[in-house]
Write a protein that holds these residues in place. Structure first.
Motif, PDB file in Angstrom:
ATOM      1  N   GLU A 155      -9.113  -3.268  -4.846  1.00  0.00           N
ATOM      2  CA  GLU A 155      -8.001  -4.042  -5.689  1.00  0.00           C
ATOM      3  C   GLU A 155      -7.771  -3.228  -6.830  1.00  0.00           C
ATOM      4  O   GLU A 155      -8.367  -2.483  -7.463  1.00  0.00           O
ATOM      5  N   GLY A 156      -6.435  -3.191  -6.989  1.00  0.00           N
ATOM      6  CA  GLY A 156      -5.596  -2.484  -8.040  1.00  0.00           C
ATOM      7  C   GLY A 156      -4.155  -2.230  -7.807  1.00  0.00           C
ATOM      8  O   GLY A 156      -3.705  -2.839  -6.595  1.00  0.00           O
ATOM      9  N   VAL A 157      -3.633  -1.607  -8.860  1.00  0.00           N
ATOM     10  CA  VAL A 157      -2.103  -1.355  -8.655  1.00  0.00           C
ATOM     11  C   VAL A 157      -2.112   0.159  -8.379  1.00  0.00           C
ATOM     12  O   VAL A 157      -2.663   1.156  -9.029  1.00  0.00           O
ATOM     13  N   TYR A 158      -1.473   0.823  -7.441  1.00  0.00           N
ATOM     14  CA  TYR A 158      -1.261   1.949  -6.921  1.00  0.00           C
ATOM     15  C   TYR A 158       0.184   2.454  -7.047  1.00  0.00           C
ATOM     16  O   TYR A 158       1.292   1.666  -6.566  1.00  0.00           O
ATOM     17  N   ALA A 159       0.582   3.733  -7.768  1.00  0.00           N
ATOM     18  CA  ALA A 159       1.879   4.048  -7.862  1.00  0.00           C
ATOM     19  C   ALA A 159       2.424   5.165  -7.094  1.00  0.00           C
ATOM     20  O   ALA A 159       1.465   6.103  -7.134  1.00  0.00           O
ATOM     21  N   LEU A 160       3.415   5.038  -6.502  1.00  0.00           N
ATOM     22  CA  LEU A 160       3.808   6.477  -5.926  1.00  0.00           C
ATOM     23  C   LEU A 160       4.804   7.251  -6.728  1.00  0.00           C
ATOM     24  O   LEU A 160       4.708   8.376  -7.030  1.00  0.00           O
ATOM     25  N   THR A 161       5.734   6.305  -7.651  1.00  0.00           N
ATOM     26  CA  THR A 161       6.418   6.959  -8.602  1.00  0.00           C
ATOM     27  C   THR A 161       6.304   6.184  -9.707  1.00  0.00           C
ATOM     28  O   THR A 161       5.763   4.814  -9.758  1.00  0.00           O
ATOM     29  N   PRO A 162       6.865   6.329 -11.045  1.00  0.00           N
ATOM     30  CA  PRO A 162       6.685   5.287 -12.071  1.00  0.00           C
ATOM     31  C   PRO A 162       7.514   3.907 -11.887  1.00  0.00           C
ATOM     32  O   PRO A 162       7.131   2.971 -12.279  1.00  0.00           O
TER      33      PRO A 162
END
Length: 256
Positions: free
Chosen positions: A164-171
């Protein structure tokens, strides 16, 4: 009045969709029969069957994208090695005839016993045939494997929720991963929620889309620090940027 009726009937006849002729149906049956002959010749390595039906300028592309001409393809023909027993059967077959050219699209099922272990694979193929004075000859073939979902494993609730979590490709682009009773969900703004099943620890896929994998990565301490979306051997990297927003969720009776 009679001329008007005849003219109307003629116009309707011209506008009616053309039906396959009996000749086309027979040609399709002949091509299917010849195709099955070719497939029956693979396991025993009967090169002479392929020699007979292949055009001299035949071009073949296999499921791995390898292109061969007639000579190169026939050079590889040989019976299956000891311990392997197999056959290939046509499942669905449809041919469209354009005068002396025919395009056939079909699916086939491969049955292979590999040293006592059964393997079942499906393939699609697109064949191009040309009518010659000697009969129909195959001038081109493209085969492709039909992908299917891999077997899945069951992870504990603790193992699933560790992702679980937030994953970023770009800002500006991110996705939120949450655990469910039997897998993960991925929620990206403006897109439907995707559900993932576990193939292996850290390796997930969307059921019905077996060409892609979501592979979670870990840092030196073993903490999950991101994932890559892998397709055709190419990776797109997402970095873990924070915890998933809290929401009410029940993981069934799993105490992990």
């Amino acid at each position: 009045m009679k001329r008007m009726i005849l003219g109307l009937a003629f116009a309707i006849a011209l506008a009616a969709p053309a039906r396959p002729s009996s000749d086309d149906a027979q040609t399709e049956a002949d091509l299917r029969r010849m195709t099955q002959e070719l497939l029956d010749a693979v396991a025993p390595g009967k090169r002479e069957v392929w020699e007979r039906y292949l055009d001299a300028r035949f071009v073949h592309m296999d499921e791995n994208g390898v292109v061969r001409n007639k000579t190169e393809l026939l050079r590889e023909f040989a019976p299956l090695p000891p311990g392997l027993v197999g056959r290939i059967e046509i499942d669905t077959y449809e041919a469209t005839i354009y005068g002396d050219i025919a395009i056939a699209a079909y699916q086939m099922q491969e049955y292979l016993d590999y040293h006592g272990q059964p393997l079942r694979s499906r393939f699609r193929a697109l064949d191009t045939w040309r009518r010659t004075p000697e009969g129909w000859r195959l001038i081109g073939e493209h085969a492709a494997a039909v992908h299917k979902d891999p077997p899945t494993i069951t992870l504990s609730g603790g193992e699933r929720c560790a992702y679980e979590g937030v994953y970023a490709l770009t800002p500006e682009i991110s996705t939120t991963i949450r655990c469910t009773d039997d897998g993960l969900t991925s929620e990206r703004n403006g897109r439907p929620i995707a559900k993932y099943a576990a193939e292996l620890r850290d390796v997930f896929f969307v059921p019905g889309q077996p060409r892609t994998r979501r592979i979670f990565t870990r840092d030196a301490s073993g903490r999950i620090d991101g994932f890559v979306d892998r397709r055709e051997g190419e990776d797109i990297r997402w970095n873990r940027s924070g915890d998933a927003p809290k929401q009410r969720w029940t993981l069934g009776a799993d105490p992990s």
